[in-house]
Design a protein around this motif. Structure first.
Motif, PDB file in Angstrom:
ATOM      1  N   ASP A 128       4.388   5.156  -5.717  1.00 17.09           N
ATOM      2  CA  ASP A 128       4.356   5.167  -7.192  1.00 17.09           C
ATOM      3  C   ASP A 128       3.572   6.384  -7.681  1.00 17.09           C
ATOM      4  OD1 ASP A 128       5.817   2.859  -7.464  1.00 17.09           O
ATOM      5  OD2 ASP A 128       4.083   1.553  -7.685  1.00 17.09           O
ATOM      6  N   GLU A 134       0.837  -1.199   0.000  1.00 16.95           N
ATOM      7  CA  GLU A 134       0.000   0.000   0.000  1.00 16.95           C
ATOM      8  C   GLU A 134       0.874   1.251   0.000  1.00 16.95           C
ATOM      9  OE1 GLU A 134      -3.423   2.154   2.777  1.00 16.95           O
ATOM     10  OE2 GLU A 134      -2.875   0.062   3.137  1.00 16.95           O
ATOM     11  N   SER A 151       2.642   1.460  -3.433  1.00 21.60           N
ATOM     12  CA  SER A 151       1.708   1.892  -4.473  1.00 21.60           C
ATOM     13  C   SER A 151       1.440   3.385  -4.370  1.00 21.60           C
ATOM     14  CB  SER A 151       0.393   1.110  -4.362  1.00 21.60           C
ATOM     15  OG  SER A 151       0.607  -0.259  -4.579  1.00 21.60           O
ATOM     16  N   TYR A 177       9.086  -6.474  -5.740  1.00 19.61           N
ATOM     17  CA  TYR A 177       8.501  -5.223  -6.204  1.00 19.61           C
ATOM     18  C   TYR A 177       9.265  -4.679  -7.407  1.00 19.61           C
ATOM     19  CZ  TYR A 177       6.118  -0.765  -6.010  1.00 19.61           C
ATOM     20  OH  TYR A 177       5.353   0.328  -6.340  1.00 19.61           O
ATOM     21  N   CYS A 203       3.250  -8.634  -8.367  1.00 19.41           N
ATOM     22  CA  CYS A 203       2.172  -8.011  -7.594  1.00 19.41           C
ATOM     23  C   CYS A 203       2.153  -8.496  -6.144  1.00 19.41           C
ATOM     24  CB  CYS A 203       0.829  -8.289  -8.255  1.00 19.41           C
ATOM     25  SG  CYS A 203       0.385 -10.037  -8.275  1.00 19.41           S
TER      26      CYS A 203
END
Length: 506
Positions: free
Chosen positions: A38, A32, A35, A323, A328
């Motif tokens: 990102d 989390e 992400s 990662y 995933c």
């Protein structure tokens, strides 16, 4: 069915699943955070790239001319870089370019900023600030700021903090470095402009030289690298924040010990009751036996919890490579579940194997019985592990026996190699070598099976493709071949016009 065995196996897998779940929570938190980072990096780069486009338009239009162009470059660069540095940390934009010839050039939140990037006069843009302040005497009344190049601000700060005695002692009259004349200009500025203090000044994110039209591309490129460094630091922090801890390991060990100890206690009491005794009739010997079984279960549970936690914690060390490879979160979660299940199988097998070796050393069982019993122990653990993975990983059905056989042999060999004496190791080693030969033979058969299956499947797909061809003649012939391939009796296949007419009209 052995109810006690099923109960123990379920309880052991529950401990493994719970211990793995501790890691799963960390994995979910980690991904989390990654992400979100990102998205942060994407927004930061969008801001910095948008800034560069506007800068190029300013340069093409030569806005402000040769003397003023760098000022506009400085303004838009401050906004773009400032917002990018906020975005990379997950924060929204805070800078806005006013760009309407008003008293302020920028807005940071609710704070208005007038930016001055001057090199003429050798006063670090203070002359330009004084001129602006005379035009707008109330400019600072609402908390506004004057912003100057970062390098000029640092020089002003050094000179402002120097006393006159220190200045004449450390500064030169001319030449390289800060001079007495510059010290005088700085102090004269604040003495002659009582409405402004040093705190009303602030440094830009950039130096004066960094906003020139021939350098700004390099400045933006360096800023991109700076943002990537921040991004890497935040990702490393996410990995560090989600590493295993001694506190969590202690929790896993304690709970596993409590669960297994309680299970042993309950199972022992149930045994006594099934033998015809009531709890009120238990003797001291009975309670001593119950206490002993409970103690052994507690120790086993503690070892199981600590061992599984140690193995599954290693999963988190794989997270960066997972990662970076673009794998995933679900893959890492499955990997974690597999690790916890496997670890539990090894621990369970180790206890059972050790028990068989103790019997062998006491001459209670023969060498053959040692091998057979140990195989059963490891087989139980392997099947339990494989069963718990159903729905998480795919197991090739044609080689299921080979998978289990290899797992049993490998598990026996590794446990014996690390824990038992030379005689016992030699027995297990010979069994392991024999098993490898069988496994190699099965592997060759499996490869041939897969090859034959692939070839047959390829032929079937060709027939299937013909059966659904848009060409009616090809489709008709293809459907006939498809029916034959599926084992339909030839008498029931409509392979002639007469059969088809009879089927639909009669």
């Amino acid at each position: 069915m052995d109810t006690e065995k099923i109960f123990k196996s379920t309880q052991e897998q529950a401990v493994a699943a719970w211990t793995g779940y501790l890691n799963q929570i960390r994995i979910e938190r980690l991904f989390e955070a990654l992400s979100q980072q990102d998205l942060n990096l994407q927004n930061a780069m969008k801001s910095i790239n948008g800034t560069l486009k506007i800068v190029h338009k300013l340069i093409q239009s030569n806005r402000g001319g040769e003397k003023g162009l760098h000022g506009f470059i400085a303004e838009i660069s401050e906004v773009g870089i400032g917002n990018a540095r906020e975005n990379i940390k997950g924060n929204p934009n805070i800078y806005e370019w006013i760009n309407d010839n008003s008293p302020s050039d920028l807005l940071r939140g609710t704070t208005e900023i007038q930016q001055k990037f001057y090199i003429s006069g050798g006063d670090f843009s203070l002359g330009a600030i004084a001129k602006h302040l005379r035009k707008y005497p109330d400019y600072l009344s609402n908390g506004s700021k004057y912003q100057i190049p970062k390098d000029q601000y640092e020089n002003i700060k050094k000179l402002y903090q120097l006393s006159e005695k220190e200045a004449y002692k450390t500064l030169s009259n001319s030449g390289d470095g800060l001079t007495i004349n510059q010290w005088k200009k700085v102090h004269n500025f604040f003495e002659n402009n009582k409405d402004i203090s040093f705190d009303d000044l602030e440094p830009s994110l950039l130096d004066y030289d960094e906003v020139q039209k021939g350098v700004i591309d390099k400045t933006i490129a360096q800023e991109k690298e700076h943002l990537k460094d921040i991004d890497k630091q935040r990702r490393n922090k996410a990995f560090d924040d989600n590493k295993s801890t001694l506190e969590e390991a202690g929790k896993a060990t304690a709970i596993s010990a409590a669960v297994e100890g309680t299970s042993a206690f309950v199972i022992c009491i149930i045994k006594k009751i099934k033998s015809g005794k009531n709890i009120k009739d238990f003797t001291n010997e009975d309670w001593e036996e119950i206490a002993k079984e409970t103690g052994v279960g507690t120790v086993k549970g503690g070892v199981r919890g600590a061992s599984i936690y140690a193995v599954t914690s290693a999963v988190m060390s794989k997270a960066p490579s997972f990662y970076d490879a673009g794998i995933c979160k679900e893959a890492l979660v499955t990997y974690n579940k597999t690790a916890s299940t496997t670890a539990n199988a090894v621990v369970t097998a180790s206890f059972g194997f050790a028990e068989q070796v103790c019997k062998f050393r006491k001459n209670e069982i023969t060498e053959l019985e040692l091998l057979e019993n140990s195989q059963i122990v490891c087989l139980d653990a392997s099947v339990s592990a494989l069963s718990s993975l159903i729905g998480q990983i795919a197991i090739p059905v044609p080689v299921l026996g080979a998978v289990i056989g290899n797992a049993v042999g490998t598990m026996m060999y590794k446990i014996a190699k690390d824990n038992f004496n030379k005689k016992e190791q030699a027995i297990i080693k010979q069994y392991y070598d024999d098993l490898i030969q069988v496994d190699n033979m099965l592997d060759e058969k499996y490869k041939q099976f897969v090859f034959d299956l692939s070839k047959s499947f390829e032929e079937f797909l060709t027939i299937l493709g013909n059966a659904f061809s848009p060409d009616i003649n090809v489709a008709l012939e293809g459907s006939i071949q498809l029916a034959k391939a599926c084992g339909v009796d030839e008498s029931e296949i409509l392979d002639t016009k007469e059969k088809a007419m009879a089927y639909f009209l009669d």
